[in-house]
Design an enzyme around this catalytic site. Structure first.
Site, PDB file in Angstrom:
ATOM      1  N   HIS A   1      -3.150  -5.361   0.341  1.00 19.99           N
ATOM      2  CA  HIS A   1      -2.960  -5.302   1.647  1.00 19.99           C
ATOM      3  C   HIS A   1      -2.464  -6.723   1.727  1.00 19.99           C
ATOM      4  CE1 HIS A   1      -2.782  -1.657   3.813  1.00 19.99           C
ATOM      5  NE2 HIS A   1      -3.804  -1.155   2.786  1.00 19.99           N
TER       6      HIS A   1
ATOM      7  N   GLU B   1      -1.368  -9.040   3.558  1.00 21.16           N
ATOM      8  CA  GLU B   1      -0.898  -9.738   4.873  1.00 21.16           C
ATOM      9  C   GLU B   1      -2.827 -10.244   5.387  1.00 21.16           C
ATOM     10  OE1 GLU B   1      -1.009  -6.325   3.245  1.00 21.16           O
ATOM     11  OE2 GLU B   1      -1.601  -5.461   5.152  1.00 21.16           O
TER      12      GLU B   1
ATOM     13  N   ARG C   1      -6.266   5.526  -0.033  1.00 22.79           N
ATOM     14  CA  ARG C   1      -6.933   6.754  -1.239  1.00 22.79           C
ATOM     15  C   ARG C   1      -6.305   7.064  -2.813  1.00 22.79           C
ATOM     16  NH1 ARG C   1     -11.650   8.621   1.952  1.00 22.79           N
ATOM     17  NH2 ARG C   1     -11.258   8.342   3.851  1.00 22.79           N
TER      18      ARG C   1
ATOM     19  N   GLY D   1       3.783   1.176   1.440  1.00 21.31           N
ATOM     20  CA  GLY D   1       5.428   1.111   1.142  1.00 21.31           C
ATOM     21  C   GLY D   1       5.159   0.978  -1.531  1.00 21.31           C
TER      22      GLY D   1
ATOM     23  N   CYS E   1       0.648  -1.127   0.050  1.00 24.79           N
ATOM     24  CA  CYS E   1      -0.257  -0.026   0.046  1.00 24.79           C
ATOM     25  C   CYS E   1       1.043   1.409  -0.041  1.00 24.79           C
ATOM     26  CB  CYS E   1      -0.846  -0.317   1.120  1.00 24.79           C
ATOM     27  SG  CYS E   1      -2.513   1.223   0.545  1.00 24.79           S
TER      28      CYS E   1
HETATM   29  N1  GLN Z   1      -2.124   7.035   2.351  1.00 24.21           N
HETATM   30  C1  GLN Z   1      -2.210   6.017   1.392  1.00 24.21           C
HETATM   31  C2  GLN Z   1      -3.314   5.924   0.917  1.00 24.21           C
HETATM   32  O1  GLN Z   1      -4.758   6.261   1.452  1.00 24.21           O
HETATM   33  C3  GLN Z   1      -1.846   4.861   2.216  1.00 24.21           C
HETATM   34  C4  GLN Z   1      -3.197   3.567   2.433  1.00 24.21           C
HETATM   35  C5  GLN Z   1      -2.569   2.660   3.106  1.00 24.21           C
HETATM   36  O2  GLN Z   1      -1.318   2.065   2.897  1.00 24.21           O
HETATM   37  N2  GLN Z   1      -3.192   2.062   4.349  1.00 24.21           N
HETATM   38  O3  GLN Z   1      -3.458   5.611  -0.712  1.00 24.21           O
END
Ligand code: GLN
Length: 537
Positions: free
Chosen positions: A508, A510, A463, A384, A382
């Site tokens: 995700h 995980e 987002r 990352g 994400c």
């Molecule tokens: N802050 C980022 C976003 O909203 C990543 C979100 C996350 O890592 N869950 O897209």
């Protein structure tokens, strides 16, 4: 008709009620029963999605896009139950629907009260899950500690439920603490007596006590607890501290907890052991053939619970490769202050988890650069993944000010930008791109090699997203877009050419990893990390 197991906690919080509930679910599934699990959370937030990880720990996401308590993660890791938004009931949800109904005029002039309206709504939601899932057992865990003001309506609701269905259809299990006092060299049963006393005052009589202890519970102590707490001797079950949470079902089994539950609920089923689980999970956890150093670079490193599913999925990746994963938790702000090499030089793999907000961002970008340049296996999740894209744009494509509009609205190169559908959103609760979305993998990529299929579906919570305007620029320099959402043409996974294993995903993985079935990306991440024999000199 489904039967109920209600699980409450006493004396202190953090007793591992979630793991106990999940372990009971596991034991009952092993006996051939179908289970589902519900977590009741007494806070007024509708869901934990709006809470800071320092307040709440990880927000676990289900397939249907519910942002839920992390205990649901334990339930899904230990059992085969498929959980949805209905498996997490909060005070916020309960009041929200009761008050909405009151505003509509549904209560026909009545005074709306905690009893019966709030308790009825709690029972209604528990019964709805029971009706729809077609399971043998519904395990209902009540969050918080007995004696808390907040959890009283939930306790009253389960008291009523048991009364409605009858004693052989419901069981109360109380998880409690038997503290050890060093100065007296004794374990103490009094707090448990008080806790059970408080439960009895509100009409709940525990059938089984799960006693968390760091010292062994002597027969004398068990008898004493049984006598003063009014439970059968055989129903005082010791729950000693164990090194790995996956040992808990095995420990419970040794105390015949499953037999006891089945007997009390009058259910007959075949005896079956946990040998499969013990053979793979426990043996490899306790006697791994090798070890591997993985660095997790995040900003909630000091908090045990903030990256719960990530840490568990890493352990699962280790089990799949017969290796112990030694997790090195690194605060990304520390990397900002020093050379990345200093903190990362022993890493055989680097993982950057999801996150929100500006703090520590530049440290994460430095960590990506280190992994890319030194060819250290990398898994970005994400945020990352977003950091991986920004690092590449800045340092390989020469777009020096590349950024995400989450952190710099005016950036010249918005490589990561707000999803189109997010632009009109004003409210923060449950409005992210949440839950399961499809992804198509390109053959020949590391992702395809991991999943061994082209169509996958994974869970999301974000987002912002890779900005398609930059696809060509980064692709020309060596980024591989290995996973794409076919419906909205969104980048879901990026990889790098000329790197042994660099996979960064917008979703995700995980959340879908299990101890006996590691998620494909975690399994392959650990497999490639194990090939880094000598940590970088
Ligand atoms: N802050 C980022 C976003 O909203 C990543 C979100 C996350 O890592 N869950 O897209």
């Amino acid at each position: 008709m489904s039967k109920y197991i209600f699980i409450t906690g006493g004396v202190v919080s953090s007793l591992g009620k979630g793991i106990a509930s999940a372990s009971i679910g596991k034991l009952l599934e092993t006996r051939g029963l179908k289970v589902t699990l519900i977590k009741c959370d007494p806070y007024i937030n509708v869901d934990p999605g709006t809470m800071n990880p320092f307040q709440h720990g990880e927000v676990y996401v289900t397939d249907d896009g519910a942002e839920t308590d992390l205990d649901l993660g334990h339930y899904e890791r230990f059992t085969n139950a498929k959980l949805t938004k209905d498996n997490n009931i909060t005070t916020g949800k309960i009041y929200y629907s009761v008050i909405s109904r009151e505003r509509r005029g549904d209560y026909l002039g009545k005074t709306v009260q905690i009893i019966p309206h709030i308790t009825d709504e709690i029972k209604h939601r528990i019964k709805k899950v029971t009706r729809e899932r077609n399971v043998d057992i519904v395990i209902v865990e009540i969050g918080g500690t007995v004696g808390d003001i907040e959890s009283l309506p939930f306790l009253e609701a389960i008291r009523q439920l048991r009364q409605e269905v009858g004693a052989s259809y419901a069981l109360n299990i109380h998880v409690t603490l038997i503290p050890y006092l060093k100065s007296a060299d004794e374990i103490k049963t009094k707090p448990t007596q008080h806790s059970v006393g408080t439960l009895r005052e509100i009409g709940i009589i525990p059938d089984i006590l799960l006693c968390r202890t760091e010292k062994a519970l002597s027969k004398g102590a068990r008898d004493k607890i049984a006598l003063f707490c009014n439970v059968d001797k055989e129903a005082v079950i010791p729950a000693h501290d164990v090194k790995h949470i996956y040992e808990v079902p095995v420990e419970f089994k040794k105390s015949f907890l499953d037999d006891l539950i089945l007997r009390k609920l009058n259910i007959k089923c075949e005896e079956r052991d946990l040998s499969e689980w013990s053979k793979i999970v426990i043996k490899r956890l306790k006697e791994p053939a090798k070890g591997v150093n993985i660095s997790v670079v995040g900003k909630y490193i000091t908090l045990q619970d903030a990256y719960k599913s990530i840490y568990e999925a890493l352990v699962h990746g280790g089990i799949a490769n017969d290796a112990e994963v030694i997790i090195n938790k690194i605060d990304s702000e520390d990397i900002e202050k020093s050379a990345a090499e200093k903190l990362l030089k022993d890493s055989q793999g680097i993982l950057i988890p999801g996150g929100f907000g500006n703090r520590g961002i530049e440290g994460k970008i430095k960590a990506v650069r280190y992994a890319r340049e030194n060819k250290i296996p990398f898994l970005g999740i994400c945020l990352g993944m977003q950091m991986a894209a920004i690092e590449f744009a800045r340092n390989v494509c020469g777009l020096k000010e590349a950024h995400s509009t989450e952190f710099n609205k005016k950036t010249k190169y918005p490589v990561i930008s707000l999803l189109e559908e997010q632009k009109k959103i004003k409210e923060m609760g449950a409005t992210m791109r949440l839950g399961k979305y499809n992804c198509v993998l390109s053959k020949g990529t590391n992702s395809y090699k991991a999943y061994k299929k082209t169509r996958i579906a994974e869970r999301h919570r974000h987002r912002y997203e890779f900005n398609n305007k930059y696809r060509e620029i980064v692709q020309n320099k060596g980024v591989i877009f290995s996973g794409i959402n076919p419906d909205q043409n969104l980048v879901e996974i990026i990889e790098l050419e000329n790197h042994p294993w660099f996979v960064a995903c917008q979703f995700h993985p995980e959340f879908k990893s299990k101890p006996d079935k590691a998620h494909a990306l975690f399994r392959e991440f650990i497999r490639s990390a194990l090939k880094i024999q000598t940590p970088k000199p």
